[in-house]
Structures are given as structure tokens and as C-alpha cells.
Design a protein around this motif. Structure first.
Motif, PDB file in Angstrom:
ATOM      1  N   ASP A 173      53.419 -55.268  44.680  1.00  0.00           N
ATOM      2  CA  ASP A 173      52.484 -56.371  44.897  1.00  0.00           C
ATOM      3  C   ASP A 173      51.440 -56.362  43.796  1.00  0.00           C
ATOM      4  OD1 ASP A 173      53.356 -57.497  47.447  1.00  0.00           O
ATOM      5  OD2 ASP A 173      52.786 -55.564  48.294  1.00  0.00           O
ATOM      6  N   ILE A 174      51.003 -57.557  43.430  1.00  0.00           N
ATOM      7  CA  ILE A 174      49.867 -57.693  42.511  1.00  0.00           C
ATOM      8  C   ILE A 174      48.712 -58.305  43.291  1.00  0.00           C
ATOM      9  CG2 ILE A 174      48.960 -58.790  40.434  1.00  0.00           C
ATOM     10  CD1 ILE A 174      51.757 -58.813  39.290  1.00  0.00           C
ATOM     11  N   LEU A 175      47.595 -57.616  43.338  1.00  0.00           N
ATOM     12  CA  LEU A 175      46.391 -58.121  43.985  1.00  0.00           C
ATOM     13  C   LEU A 175      45.398 -58.530  42.905  1.00  0.00           C
ATOM     14  CD1 LEU A 175      45.851 -55.451  46.807  1.00  0.00           C
ATOM     15  CD2 LEU A 175      47.246 -57.513  46.866  1.00  0.00           C
ATOM     16  N   MET A 176      44.985 -59.784  42.940  1.00  0.00           N
ATOM     17  CA  MET A 176      44.001 -60.273  41.984  1.00  0.00           C
ATOM     18  C   MET A 176      42.689 -60.538  42.717  1.00  0.00           C
ATOM     19  SD  MET A 176      44.048 -63.594  39.435  1.00  0.00           S
ATOM     20  CE  MET A 176      43.611 -64.766  40.726  1.00  0.00           C
ATOM     21  N   ILE A 177      41.610 -59.965  42.211  1.00  0.00           N
ATOM     22  CA  ILE A 177      40.308 -60.126  42.853  1.00  0.00           C
ATOM     23  C   ILE A 177      39.229 -60.289  41.795  1.00  0.00           C
ATOM     24  CG2 ILE A 177      40.149 -57.603  43.022  1.00  0.00           C
ATOM     25  CD1 ILE A 177      38.324 -57.970  45.433  1.00  0.00           C
TER      26      ILE A 177
ATOM     27  N   ILE B 253      41.187 -62.337  47.972  1.00  0.00           N
ATOM     28  CA  ILE B 253      42.228 -61.652  47.201  1.00  0.00           C
ATOM     29  C   ILE B 253      43.468 -62.540  47.140  1.00  0.00           C
ATOM     30  CG2 ILE B 253      43.720 -59.620  47.057  1.00  0.00           C
ATOM     31  CD1 ILE B 253      41.653 -58.120  48.744  1.00  0.00           C
ATOM     32  N   THR B 254      44.029 -62.682  45.950  1.00  0.00           N
ATOM     33  CA  THR B 254      45.301 -63.376  45.792  1.00  0.00           C
ATOM     34  C   THR B 254      46.394 -62.324  45.668  1.00  0.00           C
ATOM     35  OG1 THR B 254      44.267 -65.257  44.680  1.00  0.00           O
ATOM     36  CG2 THR B 254      46.637 -64.969  44.379  1.00  0.00           C
ATOM     37  N   GLN B 255      47.384 -62.388  46.554  1.00  0.00           N
ATOM     38  CA  GLN B 255      48.453 -61.395  46.584  1.00  0.00           C
ATOM     39  C   GLN B 255      49.750 -62.036  46.106  1.00  0.00           C
ATOM     40  OE1 GLN B 255      48.522 -59.153  50.183  1.00  0.00           O
ATOM     41  NE2 GLN B 255      50.472 -58.143  49.765  1.00  0.00           N
ATOM     42  N   MET B 256      50.406 -61.382  45.134  1.00  0.00           N
ATOM     43  CA  MET B 256      51.632 -61.912  44.537  1.00  0.00           C
ATOM     44  C   MET B 256      52.731 -60.855  44.568  1.00  0.00           C
ATOM     45  SD  MET B 256      49.783 -63.676  41.237  1.00  0.00           S
ATOM     46  CE  MET B 256      48.494 -62.423  41.172  1.00  0.00           C
ATOM     47  N   ASN B 257      53.960 -61.303  44.749  1.00  0.00           N
ATOM     48  CA  ASN B 257      55.101 -60.388  44.701  1.00  0.00           C
ATOM     49  C   ASN B 257      55.485 -60.119  43.251  1.00  0.00           C
ATOM     50  OD1 ASN B 257      55.294 -60.365  47.533  1.00  0.00           O
ATOM     51  ND2 ASN B 257      56.515 -62.251  47.512  1.00  0.00           N
ATOM     52  N   ALA B 258      55.912 -58.896  42.986  1.00  0.00           N
ATOM     53  CA  ALA B 258      56.307 -58.527  41.626  1.00  0.00           C
ATOM     54  C   ALA B 258      57.415 -57.488  41.685  1.00  0.00           C
ATOM     55  CB  ALA B 258      55.101 -57.978  40.858  1.00  0.00           C
ATOM     56  N   THR B 259      58.104 -57.312  40.557  1.00  0.00           N
ATOM     57  CA  THR B 259      59.163 -56.313  40.436  1.00  0.00           C
ATOM     58  C   THR B 259      58.955 -55.521  39.156  1.00  0.00           C
ATOM     59  OG1 THR B 259      60.713 -57.788  41.576  1.00  0.00           O
ATOM     60  CG2 THR B 259      61.653 -55.938  40.340  1.00  0.00           C
ATOM     61  N   GLY B 260      59.014 -54.205  39.256  1.00  0.00           N
ATOM     62  CA  GLY B 260      58.889 -53.368  38.064  1.00  0.00           C
ATOM     63  C   GLY B 260      60.037 -53.624  37.107  1.00  0.00           C
ATOM     64  N   ALA B 261      59.740 -53.921  35.847  1.00  0.00           N
ATOM     65  CA  ALA B 261      60.793 -54.278  34.881  1.00  0.00           C
ATOM     66  C   ALA B 261      61.726 -53.110  34.601  1.00  0.00           C
ATOM     67  CB  ALA B 261      60.156 -54.750  33.576  1.00  0.00           C
ATOM     68  N   PHE B 262      61.216 -51.892  34.640  1.00  0.00           N
ATOM     69  CA  PHE B 262      62.048 -50.725  34.349  1.00  0.00           C
ATOM     70  C   PHE B 262      62.643 -50.129  35.621  1.00  0.00           C
ATOM     71  CE2 PHE B 262      62.490 -46.093  33.725  1.00  0.00           C
ATOM     72  CZ  PHE B 262      63.436 -46.093  32.704  1.00  0.00           C
ATOM     73  N   THR B 263      61.801 -49.971  36.650  1.00  0.00           N
ATOM     74  CA  THR B 263      62.257 -49.319  37.892  1.00  0.00           C
ATOM     75  C   THR B 263      62.961 -50.276  38.845  1.00  0.00           C
ATOM     76  OG1 THR B 263      60.146 -49.758  39.022  1.00  0.00           O
ATOM     77  CG2 THR B 263      60.323 -47.708  37.749  1.00  0.00           C
ATOM     78  N   LYS B 264      62.743 -51.581  38.665  1.00  0.00           N
ATOM     79  CA  LYS B 264      63.259 -52.608  39.583  1.00  0.00           C
ATOM     80  C   LYS B 264      62.702 -52.456  41.001  1.00  0.00           C
ATOM     81  CE  LYS B 264      65.795 -54.207  36.250  1.00  0.00           C
ATOM     82  NZ  LYS B 264      65.385 -55.446  35.564  1.00  0.00           N
ATOM     83  N   GLN B 265      61.594 -51.759  41.109  1.00  0.00           N
ATOM     84  CA  GLN B 265      60.959 -51.518  42.411  1.00  0.00           C
ATOM     85  C   GLN B 265      60.083 -52.703  42.800  1.00  0.00           C
ATOM     86  OE1 GLN B 265      58.323 -48.134  42.441  1.00  0.00           O
ATOM     87  NE2 GLN B 265      58.361 -47.930  44.669  1.00  0.00           N
ATOM     88  N   ASP B 266      60.141 -53.091  44.066  1.00  0.00           N
ATOM     89  CA  ASP B 266      59.290 -54.179  44.547  1.00  0.00           C
ATOM     90  C   ASP B 266      57.826 -53.718  44.631  1.00  0.00           C
ATOM     91  OD1 ASP B 266      61.417 -55.903  44.797  1.00  0.00           O
ATOM     92  OD2 ASP B 266      61.798 -55.375  46.902  1.00  0.00           O
TER      93      ASP B 266
END
Length: 269
Positions: free
Chosen positions: A227-231, A212-225
Motif C-alpha cells: 500500500d502507498i499512503l499519501m499524507i 490519508i490517500t491509500q493506493m494499491n501498489a506492487t513491488g517491481a522486484f518482489t512482486k509483493q502487494d
């Protein structure tokens, strides 16, 4: 239950009356039933033979594949065996061998596809192919092809190549429809956007042998932190992944797309 019924209906009302063989253990049971009846003084129904053939395979699935998969598979085989014994063996629409081969394959494939889609199998070859694929690293389809090729060649030698060719048509229809009902791609990529990245990662690793590749992300509308998991996984594992996501984070956004190819290390289950 519906999948098991459709499989039995396809065999008793289309394939068996036309002497066209199904795929996997159902086709093997059908072929053995004909051989026993034609070449020995005994008789054995396709349903009983299918159940007997699946007993050691169900044990193998329990040890190597997983309990939930085994439960569903056992239930599917049981329902199919029951209806194979109950439904009369006779064509209900036509005696034309081509029509029976095509529509028998179509109906059986819908049943098989439904069973696979919800985390089970029709037993037999499905389980053996999954176990061999995990241990040898070759695609599941390779073992399906080899096993069904043996059925076609044997049927051709014993009962004429015409029956074998109609069986080949049936297998082609079955394969294509299973793919459309279940999922048409062998390899898939899931992109999961979640607020429970670490918990979800642990659950996926506990169930699936996938990186699994785990990436940090931020919601564009909510600004909430987030994670994106790619598998990247095989279609046979998609149901398990969906169950894990629903259990851990039902609000996760998941995008599943076709993967044309994978370069590098990838277990071809």
C-alpha cells in the motif's frame, strides 16, 4: 537537555548583556525582568520568570496537545531555567551589540531547532501557537510574528528603537536557523510504501488529524502487494509521523518532500 543549555547560554552570554531580546516567552521573561528591576524596588531573574510564565502553558499543553509533547517541553523549560540561574550573565567574546544579536540568535536557534526536531518545544509561545492554530486554523507562524512584534514594540518604547532593531535582527537569524535545523518547509508530503497499510492508517488517524490517500501498489522486484499512503502535514507533526512509522512498520519506505501549496481542505497547523 542540550537544547535547553544552548538557549540559556545564548541568553546569559550574548543577548541579556547586550540588552537584545530573545523570541517567545524567553524574550518576554527577559523584558519583564528588566521592567521589574528598572521600574520597581524588586528584582526578578529571567530564569524564575520563565518558569512561572510556563506553568499555565504546560497545563494547557497537557490538555490540548499531548502528553509526550508536554513531557519533553517541561523538561526543556526546566533545564533552560536551571542554566539561566547557574550561568553568569556576562559577554564572553565581545561587547559588540550586533555580534551578540547575531550569534546569540544562532546559538538559541540551534537549541530550539534540536528540541522541536525530537518532539518537544521550549514551552510558552510554541505551545500557545500550536493550540491557537488548531482551534483557529491559521498558520503557527502568524502567532509567532504577532507575539514577537509586541515584544519588539514594547522594548522599543521603553529602551529605545535601537535595541528593538537589534532584537529584530536576532529574531530573523533565529527563525532562519530554526528552519534549517528542524525543517525548512511548513507543509510536507509523505509517501509511505508499506505492507501494513491498514494498521499504519489506523495509527496515523489515532494520532494526527490528517486525511490519508491509500493506493494499491506492487513491488517491481518482489512482486509483493503493498500500500502507498499519501499524507500532507505540517512540519510540527513530522516527528509524530516518524515515530508511528517506526513503531508499526520499521521497514516501510517513506519519502518526505516539500509541498509548495495545498488547494482544498487542509488544517494549517
Amino acid at each position: 537537555m542540550i537544547g535547553g543549555f544552548l538557549n540559556a547560554f545564548a541568553m546569559n552570554c550574548f543577548l541579556i548583556p547586550a540588552n537584545v531580546y530573545s523570541s517567545g516567552f524567553a524574550g518576554l521573561a527577559q523584558l519583564l525582568s528588566n521592567i521589574i528591576t528598572d521600574y520597581t524596588p524588586f528584582t526578578a531573574t529571567t530564569g524564575i520568570l520563565l518558569a512561572l510564565l510556563n506553568i499555565p502553558v504546560i497545563v494547557l499543553a497537557w490538555k490540548k496537545v499531548g502528553r509526550s509533547f508536554t513531557y519533553f517541553s517541561f523538561f526543556s523549560v526546566g533545564v533552560m531555567t536551571l542554566f539561566l540561574e547557574i550561568l553568569p550573565v556576562k559577554p564572553i567574546f565581545s561587547d559588540d551589540i550586533l555580534l551578540n544579536a547575531v550569534f546569540g540568535g544562532l546559538i538559541a536557534a540551534i537549541g530550539i531547532g534540536m528540541t522541536l526536531k525530537f518532539g518537544g518545544s521550549t514551552g510558552g509561545l510554541d505551545i500557545i501557537a500550536l493550540v491557537l492554530s488548531k482551534s483557529k486554523g491559521k498558520p503557527v507562524g502568524t502567532y509567532f510574528f504577532l507575539f514577537n512584534a509586541i515584544i519588539i514594540i514594547t522594548a522599543g518604547q521603553l529602551y529605545g528603537m535601537e535595541k528593538a532593531l537589534y532584537t529584530l535582527i536576532n529574531l530573523y537569524v533565529t527563525t532562519r536557523v530554526i528552519d534549517s535545523v528542524h525543517t525548512s518547509h511548513v507543509k510536507l508530503t509523505a509517501m509511505i510504501v508499506t505492507t501494513k497499510g491498514e494498521e499504519l492508517r489506523k495509527e496515523i488517524h489515532a494520532k494526527l488529524v490528517r486525511g490519508i490517500t491509500q493506493m494499491n501498489a506492487t513491488g517491481a522486484f518482489t512482486k509483493q502487494d503493498k500500500d502507498i499512503l499519501m499524507i500532507v502535514l505540517s512540519r510540527y507533526e513530522l516527528y509524530d509521523l516518524e515515530r508511528i512509522i517506526k513503531r508499526v512498520d520499521p521497514k516501510a519506505f517513506t519519502n518526505v518532500v516539500q509541498t509548495v501549496d495545498v488547494l482544498g481542505e487542509f488544517r494549517k497547523i
